[in-house]
Scaffold this active site. Sequence first.
Site, PDB file in Angstrom:
ATOM      1  N   GLY A 275      28.114  -9.587  24.385  1.00 26.61           N
ATOM      2  CA  GLY A 275      27.134 -10.585  23.992  1.00 26.61           C
ATOM      3  C   GLY A 275      27.622 -11.690  23.086  1.00 26.61           C
ATOM      4  O   GLY A 275      26.865 -12.608  22.762  1.00 26.61           O
ATOM      5  N   ARG A 348      22.628 -21.739  36.105  1.00 27.73           N
ATOM      6  CA  ARG A 348      22.336 -21.587  34.681  1.00 27.73           C
ATOM      7  C   ARG A 348      21.474 -22.713  34.112  1.00 27.73           C
ATOM      8  O   ARG A 348      20.531 -22.437  33.353  1.00 27.73           O
ATOM      9  CB  ARG A 348      23.628 -21.458  33.867  1.00 27.73           C
ATOM     10  CG  ARG A 348      24.406 -20.171  34.132  1.00 27.73           C
ATOM     11  CD  ARG A 348      25.513 -19.953  33.104  1.00 27.73           C
ATOM     12  NE  ARG A 348      24.961 -19.673  31.795  1.00 27.73           N
ATOM     13  CZ  ARG A 348      24.943 -20.528  30.793  1.00 27.73           C
ATOM     14  NH1 ARG A 348      25.467 -21.732  30.913  1.00 27.73           N
ATOM     15  NH2 ARG A 348      24.400 -20.192  29.645  1.00 27.73           N
ATOM     16  N   TYR A 352      18.146 -20.950  32.890  1.00 26.42           N
ATOM     17  CA  TYR A 352      18.137 -20.711  31.451  1.00 26.42           C
ATOM     18  C   TYR A 352      17.973 -21.981  30.625  1.00 26.42           C
ATOM     19  O   TYR A 352      18.081 -21.922  29.401  1.00 26.42           O
ATOM     20  CB  TYR A 352      19.452 -20.044  31.021  1.00 26.42           C
ATOM     21  CG  TYR A 352      19.756 -18.734  31.691  1.00 26.42           C
ATOM     22  CD1 TYR A 352      18.860 -17.677  31.649  1.00 26.42           C
ATOM     23  CD2 TYR A 352      20.965 -18.544  32.347  1.00 26.42           C
ATOM     24  CE1 TYR A 352      19.162 -16.464  32.258  1.00 26.42           C
ATOM     25  CE2 TYR A 352      21.276 -17.337  32.959  1.00 26.42           C
ATOM     26  CZ  TYR A 352      20.368 -16.303  32.908  1.00 26.42           C
ATOM     27  OH  TYR A 352      20.661 -15.114  33.497  1.00 26.42           O
ATOM     28  N   CYS A 383      16.675 -29.177  47.988  1.00 29.70           N
ATOM     29  CA  CYS A 383      15.295 -29.646  48.048  1.00 29.70           C
ATOM     30  C   CYS A 383      14.444 -28.934  46.996  1.00 29.70           C
ATOM     31  O   CYS A 383      13.540 -28.165  47.304  1.00 29.70           O
ATOM     32  CB  CYS A 383      14.737 -29.420  49.452  1.00 29.70           C
ATOM     33  SG  CYS A 383      13.172 -30.262  49.739  1.00 29.70           S
ATOM     34  N   TYR A 411      29.115 -16.385  34.913  1.00 32.90           N
ATOM     35  CA  TYR A 411      27.787 -16.545  35.506  1.00 32.90           C
ATOM     36  C   TYR A 411      27.666 -17.846  36.292  1.00 32.90           C
ATOM     37  O   TYR A 411      26.624 -18.498  36.303  1.00 32.90           O
ATOM     38  CB  TYR A 411      26.699 -16.440  34.427  1.00 32.90           C
ATOM     39  CG  TYR A 411      26.827 -15.164  33.642  1.00 32.90           C
ATOM     40  CD1 TYR A 411      26.567 -13.942  34.251  1.00 32.90           C
ATOM     41  CD2 TYR A 411      27.260 -15.170  32.316  1.00 32.90           C
ATOM     42  CE1 TYR A 411      26.715 -12.748  33.553  1.00 32.90           C
ATOM     43  CE2 TYR A 411      27.413 -13.976  31.612  1.00 32.90           C
ATOM     44  CZ  TYR A 411      27.144 -12.783  32.242  1.00 32.90           C
ATOM     45  OH  TYR A 411      27.293 -11.601  31.562  1.00 32.90           O
TER      46      TYR A 411
END
Length: 457
Positions: A275, A348, A352, A383, A411
Amino acid sequence: MSNSEPQRQATVADSQAITVQTEHGLYIDPQALSAHLPALSYRDNELYIEDVSVSGLAKQYDTPCYVYSKQAILDVYQAYSDSFASLEHQICYAVKANSNLAVLGILAQAGAGFDIVSRGELMRVLAAGGQAGRVVYSGVGKTYSDIEFALQQGIGCFNVESISELSLINEVADQLDTPAPISLRVNPDVDAKTHPYISTGLKDNKFGIAHEQALDVYAQAAAMSHIEIVGIDCHIGSQLTEVAPFVAALDKVIELVQALADQGITLKHVDLGGGLGVRYIDESPVSIADFADALLPKLTELGLKVFFEPGRSMVANAGVLLTRVDVLKPTEHKNFAIVDAAMNDLIRPALYQAEMAVIPQQLPNGGMQADDTKTWDIVGAICETGDFLAKDRVLALAEGDILAITGAGAYGFTMSSNYNSRPRASEVMVAQSQQQLIRKRETIEDLYRDEMRWQDQ
């Protein structure tokens, strides 16, 4: 819409400003940013990754294309290992961040362990030369066949996330007549202060076993015939930029370790998950060395082997996504730069609301001039209105320009899709002046190769 040159005001405590927030958008100084990212540099106004020019990569492999620096990945792994060298430790790379076999292979050769969340990831690790005995298997939805396969391969440890899973592991291990090494993933209810979609250590999250239930579940595990208790695990979230949440989680884990010892349950390792955050543009994440300094006194006193599961911090800034400007579409209210990458390549920003840097492959001679710049939204051809890679960026653009989206090593490709029947991008790794294709670009025919038309009977 103003084209005035941005006034330089530092947004981070660096010797040179990286970003300037103007009235109409965000200006990112590409040279200042690249100086803070591994493997990236400008030479004679041209962007390089290690010793390979981005221009040459775009010509050889086309765009969109992911490019990773081998050395940048290994340097971060070594930084983790060196920072915890005073303890017995195992750095288990989180495969979900970037699961390309070349990435896994170089880490396996360097001695890394791996953190996985699926049978598919375990098979990738094995295919890349990794050892099952150095793998921790996390994830909330392990099936009978997943557990069976992992035990047959000699998995290092299951990070157990529910009582139901614990019972299933014991059942499978009983059928195979082999002990199953486990740790409980304890949810310490610590707020990581990160995006809610990547927070994993709160009561509202699906992960782990509640802190207050952990002692009882360990007691149940100790009574099971084929369960071998080896550790305790926690993971509180992703993209953490300060060390305080890790310390708070460790304190709760230590309480449990001591309470377990009082009940006669001794552990071999403590797993603090991953993390640790990275700088995408102007974040100021804690360094790996400072992270270690904050945890080492408590971990040394605990006296157990220590596992970590870094993912993003290992590979994010080792990679870029290269994309080409196909269409410039200025309008009265907004300027759109339509590029050949899209949300299917890099989700992402849409998922996010992530802010990722977009820098040019070629800097203009003489530097950025006021008349060159406009404020652009960098968007794809999908689209969806949510198909954007960056918004309100002050850039000097022309059709055909190559842009690099930094921080894309984690990611990026692993979360990509074929939405709108778009082939997924190629992947390339560079090492000094060498380059190697590590995943071919998909063709459109690949997308429906395994599909079958309906046949009337």
